[in-house]
Enzyme design. Structure first.
Site, PDB file in Angstrom:
ATOM      1  N   TYR A 181      10.240 -10.169  -5.513  1.00  0.00           N
ATOM      2  CA  TYR A 181       9.472  -9.902  -6.722  1.00  0.00           C
ATOM      3  C   TYR A 181      10.093 -10.630  -7.930  1.00  0.00           C
ATOM      4  O   TYR A 181      11.327 -10.630  -8.086  1.00  0.00           O
ATOM      5  CB  TYR A 181       9.464  -8.382  -6.944  1.00  0.00           C
ATOM      6  CG  TYR A 181       8.872  -7.922  -8.237  1.00  0.00           C
ATOM      7  CD1 TYR A 181       7.505  -8.057  -8.471  1.00  0.00           C
ATOM      8  CD2 TYR A 181       9.664  -7.352  -9.214  1.00  0.00           C
ATOM      9  CE1 TYR A 181       6.964  -7.631  -9.674  1.00  0.00           C
ATOM     10  CE2 TYR A 181       9.119  -6.916 -10.412  1.00  0.00           C
ATOM     11  CZ  TYR A 181       7.767  -7.064 -10.633  1.00  0.00           C
ATOM     12  OH  TYR A 181       7.231  -6.640 -11.820  1.00  0.00           O
ATOM     13  N   ASP A 224      13.397  -3.084  -0.692  1.00  0.00           N
ATOM     14  CA  ASP A 224      12.346  -2.754  -1.653  1.00  0.00           C
ATOM     15  C   ASP A 224      11.098  -2.462  -0.819  1.00  0.00           C
ATOM     16  O   ASP A 224      10.501  -3.379  -0.235  1.00  0.00           O
ATOM     17  CB  ASP A 224      12.126  -3.931  -2.606  1.00  0.00           C
ATOM     18  CG  ASP A 224      11.077  -3.639  -3.674  1.00  0.00           C
ATOM     19  OD1 ASP A 224      10.202  -2.778  -3.430  1.00  0.00           O
ATOM     20  OD2 ASP A 224      11.111  -4.289  -4.731  1.00  0.00           O
ATOM     21  N   LYS A 275       3.055   1.401  -7.952  1.00  0.00           N
ATOM     22  CA  LYS A 275       2.119   0.718  -7.062  1.00  0.00           C
ATOM     23  C   LYS A 275       1.448   1.725  -6.121  1.00  0.00           C
ATOM     24  O   LYS A 275       0.715   2.570  -6.581  1.00  0.00           O
ATOM     25  CB  LYS A 275       2.854  -0.403  -6.341  1.00  0.00           C
ATOM     26  CG  LYS A 275       3.756  -1.265  -7.260  1.00  0.00           C
ATOM     27  CD  LYS A 275       3.009  -2.054  -8.299  1.00  0.00           C
ATOM     28  CE  LYS A 275       3.890  -2.673  -9.387  1.00  0.00           C
ATOM     29  NZ  LYS A 275       5.021  -3.469  -8.947  1.00  0.00           N
TER      30      LYS A 275
HETATM   31  C1  LIG Z   1       6.200  -3.982  -9.458  1.00  0.00           C
HETATM   32  C2  LIG Z   1       7.329  -4.196  -8.535  1.00  0.00           C
HETATM   33  C3  LIG Z   1       8.641  -3.925  -8.924  1.00  0.00           C
HETATM   34  C4  LIG Z   1       8.995  -3.471 -10.329  1.00  0.00           C
HETATM   35  O1  LIG Z   1       8.496  -2.218 -10.615  1.00  0.00           O
HETATM   36  P1  LIG Z   1       8.080  -1.708 -12.105  1.00  0.00           P
HETATM   37  O2  LIG Z   1       7.566  -0.352 -11.844  1.00  0.00           O
HETATM   38  O3  LIG Z   1       7.050  -2.684 -12.586  1.00  0.00           O
HETATM   39  O4  LIG Z   1       9.307  -1.759 -12.917  1.00  0.00           O
HETATM   40  C5  LIG Z   1       9.638  -4.096  -7.990  1.00  0.00           C
HETATM   41  N1  LIG Z   1       9.383  -4.533  -6.757  1.00  0.00           N
HETATM   42  C6  LIG Z   1       8.132  -4.827  -6.351  1.00  0.00           C
HETATM   43  C7  LIG Z   1       7.906  -5.310  -4.961  1.00  0.00           C
HETATM   44  C8  LIG Z   1       7.069  -4.670  -7.220  1.00  0.00           C
HETATM   45  O5  LIG Z   1       5.830  -4.986  -6.816  1.00  0.00           O
END
Ligand SMILES: *Cc1c(COP(=O)(O)O)cnc(C)c1O
Length: 392
Positions: free
Chosen positions: A106, A180, A205
């Protein structure tokens, strides 16, 4: 679907940490919108609550729910995904350490590591996510490599990394592994069950699921780091660093998480329809979806995940200009960063989510478009895409 040991995923999602309010019987636990708690005595707390940075029942309920779904010992909720990543990195690393990260991560993670942590003496080495040669090399030549950072499926090319294989290699070299798990969510894979030490999430998300809240989380296995339980270190960092999730945000994340199982099924079904359809479309060059047999890491995905997710990436023959035009031509698919909400979104990763990687080897191809396929009726999504692609 994966989930807690004793119950199914959906049951755990709805009930873990979400018991009715003992005072009134309210089926939905109340939102404890309070900064502080009155005490029974100067050293006697009511049920352990003192101040909401240290603990808040709404946040703690969400943390219990998420820990159960990921099969972790503890979860910690933060104000955003990036705040969660930052907290974990601070717990594990010291100046002089190296992070080995699978490339295609990301853009915000790339920015945090290369713009913030680099200034504090932490180096990041990016390795090819397609095979373990560079990983082995990075870990064996650098004794300071303490953390392997994986994202799978990757962003935006949706490469799937073999979590068990990669984390075993890291372990053999004395490094922790973090995954992640934002793209897959615990509904499709539970990295802790594959040997990983910690999972991070942007709960913004799929977990929140409705594009109405920012949040993040760290979920840890029952692991020790530098002679101390990792859970204790992350808990202390959450309290001392202070980037906690507030009660309203925790409530929204918990509410979203209850329906993750049914939502993810529909995201996966719609994404499969969209990916198949794009593969046949004359205005589309390559389609990246882990569920397609043509995808470079389809076999690993089929083994590791219980579904292939809701993200679909594709390449158009006309280069960057054509990719931007498609992204600007849909109506149902909103032109937007972020993903995982019920509504479909479209983006041009090179300039949007991954703008901060521009000019680096980690920058994504400029002629690709990324879709976060929502849970609308799939025929309507295809009509919208067809209109946009016909405009090329
Ligand atoms: C959006 C996202 C993040 C960061 O998260 P926020 O809530 O925007 O701080 C980290 N990793 C992935 C894979 C993401 O899609």
């Amino acid at each position: 679907m994966s989930g807690g040991a004793e119950q199914g995923f959906a049951t755990t999602a709805i009930h873990a940490g979400q018991q009715p309010d003992p005072l009134t019987g309210a089926v939905v636990p109340p939102i404890y919108q309070t900064s502080t708690f009155t005490q029974l005595g100067v050293e006697t707390l009511k049920n352990g609550y003192e101040y909401s940075r240290g603990g808040n029942p709404t946040r703690n309920g969400f943390e219990t729910q998420l820990a159960a779904l990921e099969g972790g010992s503890d979860a910690f909720a933060f104000a955003s995904g990036i705040a969660a990543e930052d907290a974990l990195l601070r717990c594990v690393l010291k100046p002089g350490h190296t992070v080995v990260a699978a490339a295609e991560s990301y853009g915000g993670t790339h920015r945090l590591l290369t713009h913030i942590y680099a200034r504090w003496g932490v180096r990041t080495v990016f390795v090819d996510p397609h095979d373990t040669t560079e990983l082995e090399q990075a870990l064996s030549t650098d004794r300071s490599a303490k953390l392997l950072w994986l994202e799978t499926p990757t962003n935006p090319l949706l490469t799937v990394v073999d979590i068990a294989e990669w984390s075993a290699i890291a372990k053999a070299h004395g490094a922790l592994t973090v995954v992640d798990n934002t793209f897959a969510s615990p509904a499709l894979q539970t990295p802790l069950s594959l040997g990983v030490d910690a999972v991070v999430h942007s709960t913004t998300k799929y977990i929140g699921g409705h594009s109405d809240v920012l949040g993040g989380a760290v979920v840890v296995a029952d692991t020790e780091w530098e002679g101390r339980p990792l859970a204790e270190a992350v808990g202390f960092q959450q309290f001392a660093g202070g980037a906690v999730a507030g009660p309203q945000d925790s409530f929204l994340a918990a509410r979203g998480l209850k329906t993750l199982g049914v939502r993810i099924r529909q995201h996966c079904a719609n994404a499969a329809v969209v990916a198949d359809w794009l593969t046949e479309h004359s205005a589309v060059q390559d389609v990246y979806y882990p569920g397609l047999e043509s995808h470079s890491t389809h076999q690993i995905a089929a083994k590791q995940m219980s579904g292939f997710g809701g993200l679909v990436t594709f390449r158009v023959p006309g280069g960057e200009a054509a990719a931007r035009k498609v992204a600007e031509s849909t109506e149902l698919f909103g032109l937007s960063v972020s993903l995982g909400g019920v509504e479909s979104l479209i983006s041009h990763p090179a300039t949007m989510t991954h703008g901060s990687t521009q000019g680096t080897p980690q920058a994504p191809p400029r002629d690709i478009v990324r879709l976060s396929v929502g849970i609308e009726d799939s025929e309507d999504l295809l009509k919208d895409l067809d209109r946009a692609l016909s405009a090329l």
